[in-house]
Write an enzyme that holds these catalytic residues in place. Structure first.
Site, PDB file in Angstrom:
ATOM      1  CE  LYS A 209       1.960 -20.958 -24.813  1.00 17.46           C
ATOM      2  NZ  LYS A 209       2.539 -21.234 -23.911  1.00 17.46           N
ATOM      3  CD  GLU A 215     -12.597 -26.195 -26.790  1.00 16.05           C
ATOM      4  OE1 GLU A 215     -11.782 -26.197 -27.879  1.00 16.05           O
ATOM      5  OE2 GLU A 215     -12.778 -27.191 -26.158  1.00 16.05           O
ATOM      6  N   GLY A 270      -0.116 -21.796 -20.647  1.00 16.00           N
ATOM      7  CA  GLY A 270      -1.268 -21.719 -20.466  1.00 16.00           C
ATOM      8  C   GLY A 270      -1.608 -21.732 -18.684  1.00 16.00           C
ATOM      9  NE  ARG A 271       0.460 -27.917 -17.268  1.00 17.85           N
ATOM     10  CZ  ARG A 271       0.754 -27.971 -18.730  1.00 17.85           C
ATOM     11  NH1 ARG A 271       0.012 -27.192 -19.687  1.00 17.85           N
ATOM     12  NH2 ARG A 271       1.418 -27.998 -19.015  1.00 17.85           N
ATOM     13  CD  GLU A 356      -2.913 -28.776 -19.848  1.00 19.77           C
ATOM     14  OE1 GLU A 356      -4.678 -28.958 -20.456  1.00 19.77           O
ATOM     15  OE2 GLU A 356      -2.982 -27.846 -19.935  1.00 19.77           O
ATOM     16  CG  HIS A 387     -21.884 -30.435   6.611  1.00 22.89           C
ATOM     17  ND1 HIS A 387     -22.902 -31.055   7.078  1.00 22.89           N
ATOM     18  CD2 HIS A 387     -21.308 -29.730   6.816  1.00 22.89           C
ATOM     19  CE1 HIS A 387     -22.309 -30.286   8.396  1.00 22.89           C
ATOM     20  NE2 HIS A 387     -21.871 -29.354   7.908  1.00 22.89           N
ATOM     21  CE  LYS A 507      -6.802 -28.466 -27.787  1.00 19.59           C
ATOM     22  NZ  LYS A 507      -5.687 -27.501 -27.254  1.00 19.59           N
TER      23      LYS A 507
HETATM   24  O1  F6P Z   1      -6.496 -28.076 -24.661  1.00 13.76           O
HETATM   25  C1  F6P Z   1      -5.727 -27.767 -23.897  1.00 13.76           C
HETATM   26  C2  F6P Z   1      -5.174 -26.510 -24.019  1.00 13.76           C
HETATM   27  O2  F6P Z   1      -3.971 -26.039 -24.346  1.00 13.76           O
HETATM   28  C3  F6P Z   1      -4.806 -25.742 -22.190  1.00 13.76           C
HETATM   29  O3  F6P Z   1      -3.204 -26.055 -22.232  1.00 13.76           O
HETATM   30  C4  F6P Z   1      -4.674 -23.993 -22.654  1.00 13.76           C
HETATM   31  O4  F6P Z   1      -4.604 -23.855 -20.748  1.00 13.76           O
HETATM   32  C5  F6P Z   1      -5.943 -23.799 -22.666  1.00 13.76           C
HETATM   33  O5  F6P Z   1      -5.790 -25.070 -24.165  1.00 13.76           O
HETATM   34  C6  F6P Z   1      -6.114 -23.073 -23.797  1.00 13.76           C
HETATM   35  O6  F6P Z   1      -5.619 -23.112 -25.167  1.00 13.76           O
HETATM   36  P1  F6P Z   1      -5.509 -21.158 -25.596  1.00 13.76           P
HETATM   37  O7  F6P Z   1      -5.222 -20.444 -24.625  1.00 13.76           O
HETATM   38  O8  F6P Z   1      -4.543 -21.418 -26.885  1.00 13.76           O
HETATM   39  O9  F6P Z   1      -6.265 -21.386 -26.640  1.00 13.76           O
END
Ligand code: F6P
Length: 544
Positions: A209, A215, A270-271, A356, A387, A507
């Protein structure tokens, strides 16, 4: 939004507190014995979903009070404000409009002078065109070969929805293309994903987003190096990288042509984004028509949530039950147990959606809450979980409400597997609710010293959700059901279910710590003594 009395001071909350003291005097055995019609009454249906909530520790009075609480918390007004596009995400000053992502083409919703439904369908059409060209082999890589592998790079909402949907809808997916999902900054994730792929036939979808997530950018850079290394030219990037983002500037900075970018908007959390352009990998996997079926499924439940009376409103009932256990019974968690192998990533997906969203400790007005908010959601598919951890559900000391999810028909019918699977859903809900008494255990001739070990206390709550068969449309319905369940909880708790400030500090600290780990010379350490010692020890391990 109307100004409100603190939650615990609301009349319905106080009555629920008194009522809870009565409920704990009874149990599910008695409630069922006294009311033969309970199983037919405490259920609700919508859009092909059947919710049995009769095995909850509730009476008609409980439901009446919970629904009154929803009314006192202005749930319907909050819901309508969301659907109107008001800025209900107060801490980020944004509308919350994932419901617009699945509004039909012939509808409209104007927010800040813009018809967002038109915008949504423009992107969906571009996605469909692209998905068709990839699926048909028309989209060619740098060396003229069609795409055989799609790798989605993203994390959180830019990963969990795509992975979950890909796994859930695998039955409907185009098997000539392999799909991989890379999220972790742990290099193993990328290295293992690319290990057996040919760069010539691989398309990367960089999904972010913000296009600023460490990452994702780290993985995307390494993927680009892998591709350019494999194909020997920077020019290859244009045919092998597309982006999904709200941030065109950063996409361009990264080196992806914005002609190959699929956008969405800051009003999609995002979620809550798996049905936006973030679902591009899903669309390539199942095709545009099936993707539209999934959107129709989301919309079915949006309409139900928006229009059905609260007494029959599935997400509202589920949300209120979650509040009942979290705040009146002190339950800390909710288990989600899908009896459908294709849904094996559904609980992981729900963890972000629920926690979240509702892992918050202050109200919309910024006051510290004096009640519990979001419970921990977790789960695994049945029957596997039976199980492993079900022992604790049945005989442990904690109260853990669970949602069982079952289906009328299997996607891969084989002998009597599906009937056995479903028998287990019903049996588990029954065993949790009614247990096995000391009397029954003795009557079986159990040695007296073993009797206490074999008694099953019962009185443990569960919902059973049944749907016809897992399909794109049903998946859309299930996800929307949990989205609005989360909304209901957040509206009653009076919190902002749509921000996520809690993930920011980690972060920031990671970017402060990283230089000390990578520095060639022993760095001067300015952290707390524990972190300093950990950094020092890590450097020793690294050099050993
Ligand atoms: O760190 C949490 C978050 O901001 C989530 O809310 C989001 O889905 C995810 O990181 C990834 O963010 P982006 O889509 O901006 O890379």
């Amino acid at each position: 939004m109307p100004t409100t009395t603190p939650l615990r001071e609301r009349p319905a909350w106080q009555e629920l507190q008194r009522h809870h003291a009565e409920i704990v005097q009874t149990d599910l055995r008695t409630l069922f014995a006294d009311d033969p019609g309970r199983g037919e009454r405490l259920r609700a249906r919508a859009a092909g979903l059947y919710l049995d909530y009769s095995k909850h520790l509730v009476t008609d009075e409980t439901m009446r009070l919970l629904l009154r609480l929803a009314g006192e918390c202005h749930l319907e007004e909050h819901r309508d404000a969301m659907f109107r596009g008001e800025r209900i995400n107060v801490s980020e000053d944004r509308p919350v409009l994932h419901v617009a992502l699945r509004m039909p083409r012939d509808t409209s919703l104007t927010v800040d002078g813009v018809d967002v439904v038109r915008q949504v369908h423009e992107v969906l059409d571009r996605m469909a065109e692209f998905a068709r060209s990839v699926r048909s082999g028309e989209w060619l890589g740098h060396t003229g070969k069609p795409v055989r592998n799609v790798v989605n790079i993203g994390i959180g909402g830019s990963d969990l929805g795509p992975v979950m949907a890909y796994e859930a809808l695998r039955h409907y997916s185009w098997r000539d293309i392999a799909f991989r999902f890379v999220s972790n900054v742990d290099s193993t994730d990328l290295v293992e994903a690319l290990g057996d792929l040919s760069a010539e036939e691989t398309l990367f979808i960089v999904s972010s987003k913000t296009f600023g997530t460490l990452e994702t950018l780290t993985n995307a850079r390494s993927a680009r190096d892998w591709l350019v290394g494999g194909l020997g030219s920077e020019d290859a990037v244009a045919r092998h990288f597309v982006a999904v983002s709200t941030n065109a500037e950063r996409v361009a900075e990264f080196g992806i042509d914005t002609a190959n970018m699929f956008g969405f908007w800051d009003w999609v959390g995002g979620r809550y984004s798996m049905d936006s352009a973030i679902g591009l990998s899903t669309m390539i996997a199942i095709g545009p028509e099936q993707f539209h079926q999934m959107l129709a499924g989301f919309h079915d439940i949006d309409e139900h949530f928006r229009t059905a009376p609260l007494t029959e409103n599935l997400p509202v009932l589920m949300g209120l039950l979650a509040i009942w256990y979290a705040d009146f019974f002190g339950a800390q968690t909710v288990g989600v147990l899908p009896y459908e192998q294709y849904l094996h990533r559904f609980p992981a997906y729900l963890q972000q959606l629920t926690m979240e969203s509702n892992g918050k400790r202050v109200t919309l007005g910024g006051d510290r809450v004096d009640y519990d908010t979001g419970p921990v959601y977790w789960g695994e598919p049945g029957t596997n979980g039976q199980h492993s951890f079900y022992q604790l559900l049945h005989q442990g000391t904690r109260l853990i409400p669970v949602d069982f999810i079952g289906f009328g028909r299997a996607l891969n019918p084989l002998g009597d597997h599906h009937d056995l699977l479903t028998a287990n859903v019903f049996a588990q809900a029954q065993a949790l609710a009614f247990g096995r008494t000391e009397e029954d255990v003795r009557a079986e001739g159990t040695p007296p010293e073993v009797v206490p070990h074999r008694v099953m206390p019962g009185n443990r709550p569960s919902s059973v959700l049944l749907a016809e068969q897992l399909s794109p449309r049903v998946l859309g319905r299930l996800v929307a059901l949990y989205e609005h369940n989360v909304f209901t909880q957040g509206a009653v708790w009076g919190i902002d279910s749509f921000d996520q400030w809690g993930v920011e500090l980690g972060k920031v600290l990671a970017t402060r710590i990283a230089p000390a780990l990578t520095a060639a010379d022993e760095p001067s350490l300015e952290h707390d003594s524990s972190t300093n010692a950990l950094i020092h020890h890590y450097r020793t391990l690294k050099d050993s």
